[in-house]
Design a protein around this motif. Structure first.
Motif, mmCIF file in Angstrom:
data_model
loop_
_atom_site.group_PDB
_atom_site.id
_atom_site.type_symbol
_atom_site.label_atom_id
_atom_site.label_comp_id
_atom_site.label_asym_id
_atom_site.label_seq_id
_atom_site.Cartn_x
_atom_site.Cartn_y
_atom_site.Cartn_z
ATOM 1 N N GLU A 1 41.713 50.682 35.810
ATOM 2 C CA GLU A 1 42.482 51.325 36.873
ATOM 3 C C GLU A 1 42.671 52.817 36.630
ATOM 4 N N PRO B 1 40.326 45.392 36.464
ATOM 5 C CA PRO B 1 41.255 45.265 35.332
ATOM 6 C C PRO B 1 41.067 44.010 34.488
ATOM 7 N N LEU B 2 40.507 42.952 35.040
ATOM 8 C CA LEU B 2 40.397 41.712 34.262
ATOM 9 C C LEU B 2 39.182 41.665 33.339
ATOM 10 N N LEU C 1 39.015 39.535 29.693
ATOM 11 C CA LEU C 1 38.004 38.463 29.668
ATOM 12 C C LEU C 1 37.028 38.674 28.507
ATOM 13 N N GLU D 1 31.429 30.302 34.514
ATOM 14 C CA GLU D 1 31.895 30.407 35.886
ATOM 15 C C GLU D 1 33.020 31.426 36.065
ATOM 16 N N ILE D 2 33.939 31.480 35.093
ATOM 17 C CA ILE D 2 35.111 32.334 35.285
ATOM 18 C C ILE D 2 34.702 33.807 35.330
ATOM 19 N N LEU E 1 32.678 34.437 38.623
ATOM 20 C CA LEU E 1 33.531 34.509 39.817
ATOM 21 C C LEU E 1 34.341 35.801 39.839
ATOM 22 N N THR E 2 34.804 36.212 38.659
ATOM 23 C CA THR E 2 35.576 37.448 38.577
ATOM 24 C C THR E 2 34.688 38.638 38.958
ATOM 25 N N LYS F 1 34.128 38.660 42.657
ATOM 26 C CA LYS F 1 35.311 39.107 43.398
ATOM 27 C C LYS F 1 35.450 40.636 43.358
ATOM 28 N N TYR F 2 35.271 41.206 42.179
ATOM 29 C CA TYR F 2 35.414 42.656 42.063
ATOM 30 C C TYR F 2 34.255 43.414 42.715
ATOM 31 N N LEU G 1 44.661 35.089 28.722
ATOM 32 C CA LEU G 1 44.258 35.636 30.020
ATOM 33 C C LEU G 1 45.287 35.434 31.121
ATOM 34 N N PRO H 1 47.157 38.978 32.107
ATOM 35 C CA PRO H 1 46.399 39.888 32.971
ATOM 36 C C PRO H 1 46.066 39.303 34.341
ATOM 37 N N LEU H 2 45.793 38.013 34.421
ATOM 38 C CA LEU H 2 45.536 37.388 35.725
ATOM 39 C C LEU H 2 46.751 37.509 36.642
ATOM 40 N N GLU I 1 47.316 40.994 37.785
ATOM 41 C CA GLU I 1 46.338 41.349 38.820
ATOM 42 C C GLU I 1 46.698 40.727 40.170
ATOM 43 N N TRP J 1 46.368 37.533 40.943
ATOM 44 C CA TRP J 1 45.494 36.398 41.289
ATOM 45 C C TRP J 1 46.224 35.099 40.960
ATOM 46 N N GLU K 1 40.302 29.802 42.698
ATOM 47 C CA GLU K 1 39.432 29.161 41.739
ATOM 48 C C GLU K 1 39.534 29.769 40.346
ATOM 49 N N ILE K 2 39.648 31.094 40.267
ATOM 50 C CA ILE K 2 39.595 31.733 38.955
ATOM 51 C C ILE K 2 40.799 31.326 38.108
ATOM 52 N N LEU L 1 40.463 27.533 37.192
ATOM 53 C CA LEU L 1 39.478 27.288 36.137
ATOM 54 C C LEU L 1 39.995 27.768 34.777
ATOM 55 N N THR L 2 40.682 28.905 34.803
ATOM 56 C CA THR L 2 41.238 29.437 33.556
ATOM 57 C C THR L 2 42.290 28.475 33.005
#
Lengths: 263, 263
Positions: A115, A142-143, A147, A156-157, A160-161, A164-165, B143, B146-147, B150, B152, B156-157, B160-161
């Motif tokens: 950011e 930011p994630l 991660l 997948e995580i 998907l992140t 999304k970004y 995580l 931070p999720l 953010e 979120w 799904e994210i 899944l996390t």
């Protein structure tokens, strides 16, 4: 004299890795300001103070060249550091920006980062100061840093992140994407699969410029014996060693815990 | 005199929210040490220093009760803060532990939190000091913070996390899960859908104990006029206001930026 490199944590080790590959004979001191990680969420004034303390520490150890291996810090503090110290100082923003200007044909560049880096507009300024016909789009992610530090580099995580970004970049038809954070090379494969545009890795570009400047200035190390690497951290050396190994792709020894400010 | 609450960021606002609901007439001072966020990745010694500076600041403003609304800080520094200051001090670990002991029938409790909180074993110690036949399993979920920051909170994210972190708890047949981080109530619905065991929300339990202690000590506010809320942060007040609103479920005004240590 060694090259000095600082970052707020392990991310700058991707820059160190590239410098070690391109300049295997150089001594290197690396400072990770792990007590104050992450700079990406801090205000510019705070980042400026921390960067100055980091640079002072490395200069006090006797270095010939300072690499600010952190996009947030480069974005905010490079001008000030160049003024304060009488040695060559390079950040990661300039090399990344120069490479992007050379690569883009459509004159549309996307930049991803923390950011603070994106809000600072530093890549946009650096790119447009070279060619003001280039359109620059910044996207904060930011994630990605947490991660990557968690080691979730596949699956997948993270996919998907990234989706999304980066969806705006996919639709935006930029033809060049700058990885504006030294952590991001660790998930280059995921980003490349998501956006399908050529990536600029600032770590690689920075190492290239460090080499060129040392060569031009006749500053390459000529001594015999193996190149020494030393690491300083402001907190949690064990975690730095364990997580950092993945970033450096090399074992990390000689870690010293130091104090800066009130860390 | 007001109640003082500190956390490293916005997470403690979930505790403040519960205190405001249970004690609507109390003045409250809230300190978010946002320049040094997050404590969850720092070493215990560093967390101890920061906690002491935070407590000193609030005590200097004149408070009648100190709430350490941060699991990491409670885990590491509560004993020291109780020794140093001559006012009631409460953390979030004790209330969460006491509620877990009351709830578990199988004598198997799971705790989730940041790495520092889980590694400190503080919930395990607190729970087993009350009933040493209870088996406690800790799972670090780095995580989640931070999720949540953010925003979120669904989708799904985050699901899944949660599934990735909590799979061991699902198979482990614990009958009570303690949310050992003040951020986690924000994704209570996701966690509950993943683990399907009753949750303990430390924020709710802490507010309950604050109320009980103030009542027993005859320390409830009796003055007229509306209860005042003031906020102090060590960095980025704008972001605190924007992100914090969701945690407090209330608008945030009266924010002052202060300096602690070298922030």
């Amino acid at each position: 004299m060694p090259i000095g490199i600082f970052d707020y944590g392990v991310g700058g080790l991707t820059v160190m890795k590239e410098i070690m590959e391109q300049l295997p004979d150089e001594h290197i001191l690396y400072l990770g300001d792990t007590a104050r990680v992450p700079y990406g969420v801090r205000s510019p004034g705070t980042v400026l103070n921390y960067s100055l303390e980091n640079a002072r520490f490395l200069v006090s150890k006797g270095i010939k060249f300072l690499v600010v291996a952190c996009n947030t810090s480069s974005a905010v503090s490079l001008g000030m550091l160049k003024e304060k110290f009488s040695l060559p100082v390079i950040g990661v923003v300039g090399p990344g920006a120069r490479a992007a200007v050379q690569m883009t044909k459509m004159k549309r560049v996307a930049v991803i980062g923390t950011e603070t880096t994106i809000n600072s507009g530093s890549y946009e300024k650096a790119i447009r100061s070279l060619d003001d016909s280039i359109q620059v789009t910044g996207v904060a992610c930011p994630l990605f840093v947490p991660l990557i530090e968690e080691g979730w580099l596949d699956g997948e995580i993270v996919s998907l992140t990234a989706a999304k970004y980066l969806s705006s970049i996919r639709n935006d038809s930029a033809d060049t994407l700058v990885l504006g954070c030294t952590h991001y090379p660790m998930i280059k494969h995921v980003i490349a699969a998501t956006v399908r545009v050529p990536l600029i890795d600032s770590a690689v570009e920075t190492a290239r410029e460090v080499k060129a400047i040392l060569e031009q200035g006749g500053m390459l190390r000529t001594g015999k014996g193996s190149a020494l690497k030393k690491y300083f951290v402001t907190d949690a050396p064990g975690k730095f060693r364990d997580v950092g190994r993945k970033f450096l792709d090399h074992t990390i020894e000689n870690i010293t815990k130091i104090s800066l400010g009130n860390t």
